[in-house]
Scaffold this active site. Structure first.
Site, PDB file in Angstrom:
ATOM      1  N   GLY A   9      65.646  -2.276-104.346  1.00  0.00           N
ATOM      2  CA  GLY A   9      64.609  -3.372-103.961  1.00  0.00           C
ATOM      3  C   GLY A   9      65.409  -4.526-103.187  1.00  0.00           C
ATOM      4  N   ALA A  10      64.847  -5.570-102.585  1.00  0.00           N
ATOM      5  CA  ALA A  10      65.481  -6.535-101.907  1.00  0.00           C
ATOM      6  C   ALA A  10      66.829  -6.921-102.538  1.00  0.00           C
ATOM      7  CB  ALA A  10      64.313  -7.567-101.752  1.00  0.00           C
ATOM      8  N   TRP A  11      66.931  -7.419-103.805  1.00  0.00           N
ATOM      9  CA  TRP A  11      68.216  -8.086-104.339  1.00  0.00           C
ATOM     10  C   TRP A  11      69.196  -6.975-104.482  1.00  0.00           C
ATOM     11  CZ3 TRP A  11      71.147 -11.666-103.877  1.00  0.00           C
ATOM     12  CH2 TRP A  11      71.948 -12.194-104.914  1.00  0.00           C
ATOM     13  N   LYS A 195      63.609 -19.993-116.076  1.00  0.00           N
ATOM     14  CA  LYS A 195      63.370 -20.714-114.552  1.00  0.00           C
ATOM     15  C   LYS A 195      62.240 -20.096-113.951  1.00  0.00           C
ATOM     16  CE  LYS A 195      65.224 -17.434-111.710  1.00  0.00           C
ATOM     17  NZ  LYS A 195      64.885 -16.790-110.657  1.00  0.00           N
TER      18      LYS A 195
END
Length: 337
Positions: A9-11, A195
């Protein structure tokens, strides 16, 4: 070091790029479950699906292999990074339970609970399925796009294992990426998970144009909820004033690259939850974690009114404007309550 990132994925892609650019001694491999995506990344030298515009460094290799082949292929690694969504963490840790290499996960959130069970954090899942692993989490305020572009970023390497913390610093600490070690894995994971829920609430606040005063109050009270839950689960209070607490909350709640914040903004515009999620194209972990956060808080006798309002909003039991009324209408309490 020999490093493999499982999940493109992106991360995961951004961190693979960062590690490959960090030192000539690093051999970095990136793997995805989808063979078509693997083939495209190998050919294009870029993750066009999740992180377009971020070319792969020369030392970043694409690992084309089936899921069952991974344990043997990773046996000689110095570090294995799980970059899948939270929903896949249990299966990946089970697959790697005999790994001789330290294993770290990037996903932030709680596992979705089934039936009468409770959703677990990453370290709790690991204790169930792979108790012998040297394991931990890499977390902190970070957007994949900025890390891949070499923008200054600070992360926290959290684990009971000194070796794993040292490996994470060695793998990723460099000119544009700083990595701080922390042995409070519970606190780091709670901060990273909750968060996301608070970012949905802040996106809603901004989408309703309630003002900067309201945003500041929401973030501050959100941090108090995070700390209350974390300490009840065994975390240290000071962790929530660090990168994985205050830092990650501020970034995710205010940054326009935040998917969880976008969910709140879209709900404020009148979109349904399904429409909001479908429009993102990526996972927004706060949508799935909110119910578990509320469930665990109730089991511990912890008050989390912002979380409860987000859950009611996601369930359709509360309209966006009514959520504000509910929170502002609560009885007064001492600030440190």
């Amino acid at each position: 070091m020999k490093i493999t990132v499982l999940g493109a994925g992106a991360w995961g892609t951004a961190l693979a790029i960062a590690a490959a650019a960090n030192g000539e001694a690093h051999e970095v491999r990136l793997w995805a479950r989808n063979p078509d995506q693997l083939a495209d990344m190998r050919q294009q030298r870029e993750n066009r699906r999740y992180l377009p515009g971020a070319p792969f460094p020369e030392r970043l290799q694409v690992l084309e292999a089936g899921l069952a082949e991974l344990p043997a292929l990773l046996a000689a690694d110095d570090l294995v990074v799980i970059a899948t969504p939270m929903a896949a963490l249990r299966d990946m840790l089970t697959l790697l339970r005999a790994s001789p290499a330290p294993v770290v996960w990037l996903c932030k959130g709680f596992e979705r609970a089934d039936g009468a069970g409770i959703g677990l954090l990453g370290h709790e899942i690991c204790a169930e399925v792979a108790p012998g692993l040297q394991a931990g989490a890499l977390s902190g305020p970070s957007f994949a796009k900025e890390v891949a572009a070499g923008r200054p970023t600070a992360l926290v390497a959290a684990s009971d294992s000194v070796l794993l913390r040292e490996r994470l610093v060695q793998a990723f600490h460099g000119q544009s990426l700083r990595v701080y070690a922390n042995d409070d894995l519970i606190g780091v994971e709670v901060g990273g998970a909750v968060k996301n829920v608070m970012a949905i609430a802040t996106g809603l606040c901004d989408g309703l144009d309630l003002g900067l005063n309201a945003r500041a109050a929401l973030i501050t009270r959100g941090l108090a909820e995070i700390a209350r839950l974390g300490q009840a689960l065994g975390a240290r209070s000071e962790t929530f004033m660090g990168l994985s607490g205050l830092g990650d909350l501020v970034l995710t709640a205010t940054g326009d690259l935040s998917r969880n914040r976008q969910v709140g903004l879209l709900l404020a515009q009148g979109l349904s939850l399904q429409q909001a999620v479908d429009s993102l194209g990526h996972v927004a972990e706060g949508v799935y974690s909110a119910h578990t956060v509320a469930q665990r808080a109730r089991a511990l006798g912890i008050e989390m009114p912002i979380t409860d309002a987000v859950v009611a909003l996601l369930d359709g039991r509360l309209q966006p404007a009514d959520a504000v009324t509910v929170l502002m209408g609560r009885d007064p309490v001492a600030e440190l309550h």
